[in-house]
Design an enzyme around this catalytic site. Structure first.
Site, mmCIF file in Angstrom:
data_model
loop_
_atom_site.group_PDB
_atom_site.id
_atom_site.type_symbol
_atom_site.label_atom_id
_atom_site.label_comp_id
_atom_site.label_asym_id
_atom_site.label_seq_id
_atom_site.Cartn_x
_atom_site.Cartn_y
_atom_site.Cartn_z
ATOM 1 N N HIS A 61 0.838 -1.209 0.000
ATOM 2 C CA HIS A 61 0.000 0.000 0.000
ATOM 3 C C HIS A 61 0.870 1.255 0.000
ATOM 4 C CE1 HIS A 61 -4.154 1.530 1.412
ATOM 5 N NE2 HIS A 61 -3.443 2.601 1.073
ATOM 6 N N HIS A 63 1.325 5.146 -1.796
ATOM 7 C CA HIS A 63 0.814 6.199 -2.674
ATOM 8 C C HIS A 63 2.023 6.863 -3.327
ATOM 9 C CE1 HIS A 63 -3.350 5.839 -1.270
ATOM 10 N NE2 HIS A 63 -2.817 5.605 -0.073
ATOM 11 N N LEU A 64 2.291 6.475 -4.566
ATOM 12 C CA LEU A 64 3.461 7.026 -5.274
ATOM 13 C C LEU A 64 3.147 8.361 -5.946
ATOM 14 C CD1 LEU A 64 5.210 3.995 -7.064
ATOM 15 C CD2 LEU A 64 5.987 5.251 -5.056
ATOM 16 N N ARG A 65 1.838 8.712 -6.005
ATOM 17 C CA ARG A 65 1.406 9.997 -6.608
ATOM 18 C C ARG A 65 1.869 10.129 -8.060
ATOM 19 N NH1 ARG A 65 -1.973 10.241 -2.281
ATOM 20 N NH2 ARG A 65 -1.020 11.044 -0.424
ATOM 21 N N ASP A 153 -9.066 2.952 -2.856
ATOM 22 C CA ASP A 153 -8.516 3.407 -1.570
ATOM 23 C C ASP A 153 -8.405 4.930 -1.492
ATOM 24 O OD1 ASP A 153 -7.038 2.947 1.044
ATOM 25 O OD2 ASP A 153 -5.680 4.252 -0.066
ATOM 26 N N HIS A 180 -11.026 0.046 1.413
ATOM 27 C CA HIS A 180 -10.729 1.123 2.377
ATOM 28 C C HIS A 180 -11.967 1.164 3.275
ATOM 29 C CE1 HIS A 180 -9.761 5.471 3.444
ATOM 30 N NE2 HIS A 180 -11.046 5.398 3.730
ATOM 31 N N HIS A 233 -5.301 -1.050 6.099
ATOM 32 C CA HIS A 233 -5.103 -0.220 7.303
ATOM 33 C C HIS A 233 -6.149 -0.415 8.413
ATOM 34 C CE1 HIS A 233 -7.774 2.435 4.981
ATOM 35 N NE2 HIS A 233 -6.822 2.811 4.163
ATOM 36 N N ASP A 306 0.932 2.401 3.914
ATOM 37 C CA ASP A 306 0.013 3.493 3.551
ATOM 38 C C ASP A 306 0.804 4.799 3.404
ATOM 39 O OD1 ASP A 306 -2.230 4.863 2.817
ATOM 40 O OD2 ASP A 306 -3.253 4.711 4.743
HETATM 41 O O1 DOR Z 1 -4.381 8.853 5.350
HETATM 42 C C1 DOR Z 1 -4.665 8.474 4.222
HETATM 43 N N1 DOR Z 1 -4.129 9.042 3.134
HETATM 44 N N2 DOR Z 1 -5.574 7.501 4.083
HETATM 45 C C2 DOR Z 1 -6.053 7.146 2.877
HETATM 46 O O2 DOR Z 1 -6.867 6.259 2.812
HETATM 47 C C3 DOR Z 1 -5.614 7.863 1.660
HETATM 48 C C4 DOR Z 1 -4.284 8.458 1.851
HETATM 49 C C5 DOR Z 1 -3.899 9.453 0.753
HETATM 50 O O3 DOR Z 1 -4.054 9.117 -0.419
HETATM 51 O O4 DOR Z 1 -3.402 10.525 1.085
#
Ligand code: DOR
Length: 444
Positions: A61, A63-65, A153, A180, A233, A306
């Protein structure tokens, strides 16, 4: 390359005996393991005395953006941060801008990964178009293109008829949906756990039921579809109880929790520091203790970061307005080793048991081969100094964003070298002195 005198910690071996060995890596593979292996001419030798060799971690999990959110993180910086944390595979979440909800965006993403990633990146595609929760994406096509799982998510799929269709598709395709779990109506305007601390700080709270009611609903959809549903999470006792029962019923349910939920509580949100704001929020000590027990007894299958980078400006908007999310790739392993297997931890997992939650656990969820240090396997490995004490500062890290709740924390244990398919993906500067000859090394 020959790595000499390292202690092998192999999660695929059913023994906690750790042995000191030499390991030869050639052509991206582990080709020899033994004691006092003679060196070859022109071979590069790394003196790993006192270090542990472990298979590369898998983050379920991340988030590479990138795309329209390159100011927060991009595929290069995100994978560099992951490699610095000992990861050789990350699973990239699909709540990007634009979201990964069609074949064109998916293929564009694959091109960016091929151009920029320093480790392996597996991609999640969305469950619904535009993450709007209404229409299921072309899951068959996205799965055919290589999507390893489906998730919206950041948001739950609230309409259970839509979730049912997605799970039916997932079952037919042999893939999984990552949930999620959150009831957004119950979360309301909440920005931290509903507790004495939220009252004292005058912040709106999120009840633990917000997560658990969603887990309960979705378990019933998993039951009627027979599909594999993974809960991301997990943060509360009530969710753990539900997952425990669903597993006992033989359902194909798996779940993870995060390093921050394992090591922090809502009372850490003391001074409105937005690096302690995430979704789900930090919970109580009782929830945290239950999470550690659930890892030990197998109710929770994996630890996933996460990793959710946000810019300084976004996180500076005040506790109510700042976006949810914290970074975590560079700190996950030392934090969890200390929490779960360190002195004073009431669960007392062994080091290899903790490692399995970062390797065998995620691999099994994704249907990947179990990471191992066996002869003939890809050299996805990292060297870890279990004794080094160091102070983490996101400013000295690799992520573009600095929203870590562990800024200034003293950690025990540090990744010194990460190889992905035999290539150096990360090297901590002081480790350079351990190379006996560095000719022929390709630094990506
Ligand atoms: O804290 C979080 N940030 N929870 C999420 O489910 C998404 C994530 C985000 O993409 O910033």
């Amino acid at each position: 390359m020959l790595i000499q005198n390292c202690v092998l910690v192999d999660p695929s071996v059913n023994s906690s005996v750790e042995t000191k060995q030499d390991v030869r890596i050639d052509n991206g593979m582990i080709v020899d393991i033994g004691t006092a292996i003679p060196t070859h001419d022109s071979e590069t030798v790394f003196d790993a005395d006192g270090l542990l060799l472990m298979p590369g971690l898998i983050d379920l999990h991340t988030h590479l953006r990138d795309f329209g959110q390159g100011a927060k993180e991009d595929i290069a910086t995100g994978t560099q941060a992951a490699a610095a944390g000992g990861y050789t595979t990350v699973v990239a979440m699909a709540n990007t801008v634009p979201p990964i909800d069609n074949a064109m965006v998916y293929q564009h993403l694959q091109q960016m990964i091929a151009d920029k990633a320093v480790i392996r990146v597996l991609s999640v595609a969305n469950v619904t178009k535009g993450m709007a929760g209404k229409e299921v994406t072309e899951m068959a096509m996205l799965s055919e293109l290589g999507a390893v799982a489906f998730s919206d998510d950041g948001l739950p799929v609230t309409n259970l008829a839509v979730m049912r269709r997605a799970l039916e598709q997932a079952r037919a395709l042999g893939t999984l949906v990552i949930s999620h779990p959150e009831d957004r109506d119950l979360s309301g305007a909440g920005v931290m756990n509903e507790s004495a601390t939220s009252t004292a700080l005058g912040l709106a709270g999120v009840t633990t039921a917000s997560e658990a009611v969603c887990v309960a609903r979705e378990i019933e959809i998993a039951r009627i579809t027979g599909a594999h549903l993974h809960f991301a999470h997990i943060s509360t006792i009530a969710s753990i109880r539900l997952i425990e029962r669903a597993k006992a019923d033989g359902l194909s349910i798996t779940a993870d929790t995060t390093p921050h939920h394992l090591t922090l509580t809502d009372s850490d949100v003391g001074d409105f520091n937005t690096s302690f704001k995430m979704n789900p929020p930090l919970r109580s000590q009782a929830d945290q203790d239950a999470l550690t027990l659930a890892l030990k007894n197998g109710t929770l299958d994996a630890i996933a970061t996460d990793h959710a980078p946000h810019t300084h400006a976004e996180k500076g908007a005040g506790f109510n307005a700042a976006p949810c999310g914290v970074t975590g790739l560079e700190t996950a392993l030392p934090l969890c080793l200390e929490r779960l297997s360190g002195k004073g931890s009431q669960t007392q997992m062994s080091r290899v048991e903790v490692l399995r939650k970062f390797t065998s656990g995620p691999a099994k969820i994704l249907g990947l081969p179990e990471p191992s240090l066996a002869h003939g396997r890809s050299a996805d490995v990292f060297l870890f100094d279990p004794a080094e004490k160091w102070t983490y500062s996101p400013r000295n890290g690799h992520s573009k964003s600095h929203n870590s709740p562990f800024n200034g924390r003293t950690l025990t244990g540090r990744v010194l070298l990460t190889l992905c398919q035999g290539r150096i993906a990360y090297q901590h500067e002081p480790a350079m002195g351990r190379w006996i000859s560095i000719e022929g090394l390709a630094l990506k």
